[in-house]
Design a protein around this motif. Structure first.
Motif, short mmCIF file in Angstrom:
data_model
loop_
_atom_site.label_atom_id
_atom_site.label_comp_id
_atom_site.label_asym_id
_atom_site.label_seq_id
_atom_site.Cartn_x
_atom_site.Cartn_y
_atom_site.Cartn_z
N MET A 36 0.88 -1.14 0.12
CA MET A 36 0.06 0.06 -0.10
C MET A 36 0.93 1.29 0.09
O MET A 36 0.50 2.35 -0.66
CB MET A 36 -0.84 0.11 1.10
N PHE A 37 2.07 1.32 0.78
CA PHE A 37 2.93 2.36 0.80
C PHE A 37 3.50 2.71 -0.61
O PHE A 37 3.58 3.95 -0.98
CB PHE A 37 3.99 2.21 1.95
N MET A 38 3.94 1.49 -1.24
CA MET A 38 4.58 1.67 -2.67
C MET A 38 3.45 2.22 -3.43
O MET A 38 3.93 2.78 -4.23
CB MET A 38 5.20 0.45 -3.04
N THR A 39 2.46 1.60 -3.60
CA THR A 39 1.38 2.16 -4.51
C THR A 39 0.97 3.61 -4.03
O THR A 39 0.89 4.32 -5.40
CB THR A 39 -0.01 1.20 -4.31
N ARG A 40 0.75 3.94 -2.99
CA ARG A 40 0.65 5.53 -2.64
C ARG A 40 1.59 6.25 -3.04
O ARG A 40 1.69 7.36 -3.72
CB ARG A 40 0.27 5.52 -1.33
N SER A 41 2.89 5.68 -2.63
CA SER A 41 4.07 6.63 -3.28
C SER A 41 4.09 6.85 -4.91
O SER A 41 4.48 7.89 -5.31
CB SER A 41 5.21 6.01 -2.68
N HIS A 42 3.72 5.89 -5.50
CA HIS A 42 3.86 5.84 -7.00
C HIS A 42 2.69 6.81 -7.48
O HIS A 42 2.87 7.40 -8.34
CB HIS A 42 3.60 4.28 -7.49
N ASN A 43 1.70 6.68 -6.84
CA ASN A 43 0.56 7.46 -7.17
C ASN A 43 0.74 9.21 -7.02
O ASN A 43 0.23 9.88 -7.60
CB ASN A 43 -0.78 7.15 -6.79
#
Length: 45
Positions: A36-43
């Motif tokens: 979730m952290f990586m997805t949010r950072s990517h977005n």
């Protein structure tokens, strides 16, 4: 489904335990929280 990769990291044992307890109280495990952290950072970018 996209190809998956293994990500390994090192962390202080106490920090890992504290983080695991926090996320378990929220109903998720550390791998899910990290994804979730990586997805949010990517977005953000």
């Amino acid at each position: 489904m996209e190809q998956q990769v293994l990500i390994q990291l090192r962390a202080d044992k106490a920090l890992k335990q504290e983080a695991a307890e926090i996320y378990e109280s929220l109903g998720m495990d550390l791998p899910t929280a990290f994804r979730m952290f990586m997805t949010r950072s990517h977005n953000l970018y």
